[in-house]
Scaffold this motif. Structure first.
Motif, mmCIF file in Angstrom:
data_model
loop_
_atom_site.group_PDB
_atom_site.id
_atom_site.type_symbol
_atom_site.label_atom_id
_atom_site.label_comp_id
_atom_site.label_asym_id
_atom_site.label_seq_id
_atom_site.Cartn_x
_atom_site.Cartn_y
_atom_site.Cartn_z
ATOM 1 N N LEU A 136 -31.197 -43.637 19.148
ATOM 2 C CA LEU A 136 -30.632 -42.525 19.936
ATOM 3 C C LEU A 136 -29.960 -41.487 19.030
ATOM 4 O O LEU A 136 -30.125 -40.275 19.220
ATOM 5 N N GLU A 137 -29.239 -41.982 18.028
ATOM 6 C CA GLU A 137 -28.571 -41.062 17.092
ATOM 7 C C GLU A 137 -29.582 -40.223 16.320
ATOM 8 O O GLU A 137 -29.378 -39.024 16.110
ATOM 9 N N ARG A 138 -30.700 -40.867 15.904
ATOM 10 C CA ARG A 138 -31.754 -40.144 15.182
ATOM 11 C C ARG A 138 -32.343 -39.039 16.048
ATOM 12 O O ARG A 138 -32.549 -37.917 15.609
ATOM 13 N N LEU A 139 -32.591 -39.376 17.328
ATOM 14 C CA LEU A 139 -33.164 -38.380 18.247
ATOM 15 C C LEU A 139 -32.180 -37.232 18.470
ATOM 16 O O LEU A 139 -32.580 -36.053 18.485
ATOM 17 N N GLU A 140 -30.902 -37.563 18.649
ATOM 18 C CA GLU A 140 -29.893 -36.511 18.868
ATOM 19 C C GLU A 140 -29.734 -35.645 17.636
ATOM 20 O O GLU A 140 -29.561 -34.429 17.736
ATOM 21 N N ALA A 141 -29.830 -36.257 16.454
ATOM 22 C CA ALA A 141 -29.748 -35.494 15.204
ATOM 23 C C ALA A 141 -30.929 -34.522 15.078
ATOM 24 O O ALA A 141 -30.803 -33.453 14.479
ATOM 25 N N ALA A 142 -32.056 -34.915 15.677
ATOM 26 C CA ALA A 142 -33.251 -34.050 15.639
ATOM 27 C C ALA A 142 -33.202 -33.000 16.766
ATOM 28 O O ALA A 142 -34.175 -32.269 16.970
ATOM 29 N N GLY A 143 -32.091 -32.958 17.501
ATOM 30 C CA GLY A 143 -31.926 -31.945 18.552
ATOM 31 C C GLY A 143 -32.515 -32.347 19.892
ATOM 32 O O GLY A 143 -32.595 -31.536 20.818
ATOM 33 N N LEU A 159 -30.497 -48.138 27.375
ATOM 34 C CA LEU A 159 -30.657 -47.285 26.187
ATOM 35 C C LEU A 159 -32.139 -47.153 25.817
ATOM 36 O O LEU A 159 -32.602 -46.070 25.453
ATOM 37 N N ARG A 160 -32.889 -48.284 25.930
ATOM 38 C CA ARG A 160 -34.325 -48.254 25.605
ATOM 39 C C ARG A 160 -35.045 -47.260 26.525
ATOM 40 O O ARG A 160 -35.915 -46.507 26.087
ATOM 41 N N ARG A 161 -34.674 -47.239 27.801
ATOM 42 C CA ARG A 161 -35.324 -46.332 28.753
ATOM 43 C C ARG A 161 -34.941 -44.880 28.483
ATOM 44 O O ARG A 161 -35.757 -43.975 28.634
ATOM 45 N N ARG A 162 -33.684 -44.677 28.072
ATOM 46 C CA ARG A 162 -33.261 -43.311 27.722
ATOM 47 C C ARG A 162 -34.073 -42.808 26.530
ATOM 48 O O ARG A 162 -34.489 -41.650 26.498
ATOM 49 N N ILE A 163 -34.262 -43.684 25.543
ATOM 50 C CA ILE A 163 -35.027 -43.306 24.349
ATOM 51 C C ILE A 163 -36.458 -42.940 24.745
ATOM 52 O O ILE A 163 -37.006 -41.941 24.278
ATOM 53 N N ALA A 164 -37.048 -43.756 25.639
ATOM 54 C CA ALA A 164 -38.426 -43.488 26.083
ATOM 55 C C ALA A 164 -38.510 -42.128 26.770
ATOM 56 O O ALA A 164 -39.456 -41.353 26.538
ATOM 57 N N VAL A 165 -37.508 -41.813 27.611
ATOM 58 C CA VAL A 165 -37.501 -40.513 28.320
ATOM 59 C C VAL A 165 -37.365 -39.372 27.309
ATOM 60 O O VAL A 165 -38.087 -38.367 27.382
ATOM 61 N N LEU A 166 -36.456 -39.536 26.347
ATOM 62 C CA LEU A 166 -36.256 -38.488 25.337
ATOM 63 C C LEU A 166 -37.517 -38.261 24.532
ATOM 64 O O LEU A 166 -37.878 -37.116 24.221
ATOM 65 N N ARG A 167 -38.206 -39.341 24.179
ATOM 66 C CA ARG A 167 -39.452 -39.204 23.401
ATOM 67 C C ARG A 167 -40.514 -38.456 24.211
ATOM 68 O O ARG A 167 -41.255 -37.646 23.684
ATOM 69 N N ARG A 168 -40.572 -38.775 25.524
ATOM 70 C CA ARG A 168 -41.562 -38.080 26.386
ATOM 71 C C ARG A 168 -41.235 -36.598 26.462
ATOM 72 O O ARG A 168 -42.115 -35.747 26.358
ATOM 73 N N HIS A 169 -39.928 -36.270 26.633
ATOM 74 C CA HIS A 169 -39.511 -34.865 26.688
ATOM 75 C C HIS A 169 -39.858 -34.150 25.393
ATOM 76 O O HIS A 169 -40.361 -33.022 25.401
ATOM 77 N N ALA A 170 -39.593 -34.840 24.253
ATOM 78 C CA ALA A 170 -39.857 -34.248 22.940
ATOM 79 C C ALA A 170 -41.348 -33.992 22.775
ATOM 80 O O ALA A 170 -41.762 -32.927 22.288
ATOM 81 N N ALA A 171 -42.159 -34.960 23.210
ATOM 82 C CA ALA A 171 -43.621 -34.812 23.079
ATOM 83 C C ALA A 171 -44.110 -33.663 23.948
ATOM 84 O O ALA A 171 -44.966 -32.875 23.548
#
Lengths: 253, 55
Positions: free
Chosen positions: B36-43, A234-246
């Motif tokens: 993860l929920e916060r990020l998904e809520a932000a789209g 989950l931590r790695r997924r969050i890191a990937v999502l943050r990079r995509h968002a940035a």
């Protein structure tokens, strides 16, 4: 289009983190239940068997000290196999496994050191001696702390995985040193009395509670390990999502 | 000090470290899940999640 199946039919299917997460969700409550049952039986046996004729009540320390010491070495062995998985097979979950196991191994090693010291004082007359067994276990504890620090210090997870894997494999030389230290050198620590050629020399009165507690500790390790692996995924997924968002924010600007 | 002191201290130490590990695993999971929920809520979603949604 049909839904992709999350069923695990062969070992390589575990390389898919989503499949692994689905497996963990199914398995962990059963593992946790089994662990609790084993601890209930183990603790009951630990406190209902008679004390040793020489060591008295302090023999009960053995039922937590010995399993913790075994687990400290088993956990490092799991990390070494994971390191091979990272370097040789490049298994996507191998590094996740090694990283997740390090704090658990440090915890078990700490329990072995503390309970060993608390057992040593009434039996040996000292909390600590720098003999081969105690020193090599202390080095193992420092190695766990070093690997945790290394993983936290490096930003690039791929690079951190490779460096950690090499260090884990180099550090694995300490495991046979711990195991055979009591035979190779003259130590205050007693030689092996359970896992040895020729069978256990320990009385069945003490052996049974010890084995049940050892299985309970092992189940605890596997439960904590798969849950810690889930957190790492989950931590790695969050890191990937943050990079995509940035990156998306950068493109939009 | 009596033998009971050393036995009790050993079991307290073992339980403290074990519960520390159990607590770490569950608190870490709760925090990651919320993140993860916060990020998904932000789209912000994983590609596979977006693909599943569009099916």
């Amino acid at each position: 289009m049909s839904e992709p199946s999350l069923a695990i039919r062969k070992f390589s299917d575990l390389a898919n983190p989503t499949r692994f997460l689905a497996l963990v969700a199914t398995v962990w409550p059963w593992l946790a239940g089994l662990t609790l049952c084993l601890f209930a039986v183990g603790l009951y046996l630990s406190f209902t068997t008679t004390g040793d004729y020489q060591q008295g009540e302090t023999v009960r320390i053995m039922y937590v000290h010995v399993p913790a010491a075994w687990l400290s070495m088993m956990c490092y062995t799991v990390m070494a196999l994971s390191a091979l998985g990272t370097l040789v097979w490049r298994h996507p979950l191998a590094d996740v496994s090694a990283k997740a196991a390090a704090p658990i191994g440090a915890g078990f090693t700490l329990v072995a050191l503390i309970t060993g010291s608390l057992w040593g004082k009434p039996m040996w007359g000292t909390w600590w001696v720098w003999d081969a067994r105690l020193t090599s276990v202390f080095v193992l504890f420092l190695m766990y702390l070093g690997l945790i620090a290394l993983n936290r210090a490096m930003d690039d997870p791929t690079r951190a995985a490779k460096v950690s894997a090499v260090l884990i494999l180099v550090g694995f030389v300490n495991i046979p040193i711990i195991k055979f230290s009591v035979e190779w050198w003259n130590t205050l620590h007693q030689p092996a009395s359970v896992v040895r050629m020729g069978g256990p020399t320990i009385d069945p009165e003490f052996l049974w509670p010890l084995l049940v507690m050892a299985i309970a500790f092992s189940m605890l390790f596997f439960t904590l390990h798969i849950l810690a692996m889930r957190n790492e995924i989950l931590r790695r997924r969050i890191a990937v999502l943050r990079r995509h968002a940035a990156r998306s924010a950068g493109d939009a600007a | 000090m009596s033998h009971a002191f050393y036995v009790t201290a050993s079991y307290i130490a073992a339980f403290a470290v074990t519960f520390g590990l159990v607590g770490w695993v569950f608190i870490d999971h709760r925090n990651r899940h919320r993140e993860l929920e916060r990020l998904e809520a932000a789209g912000i979603r994983r590609r596979s999640a977006r693909a599943e949604e569009s099916r």
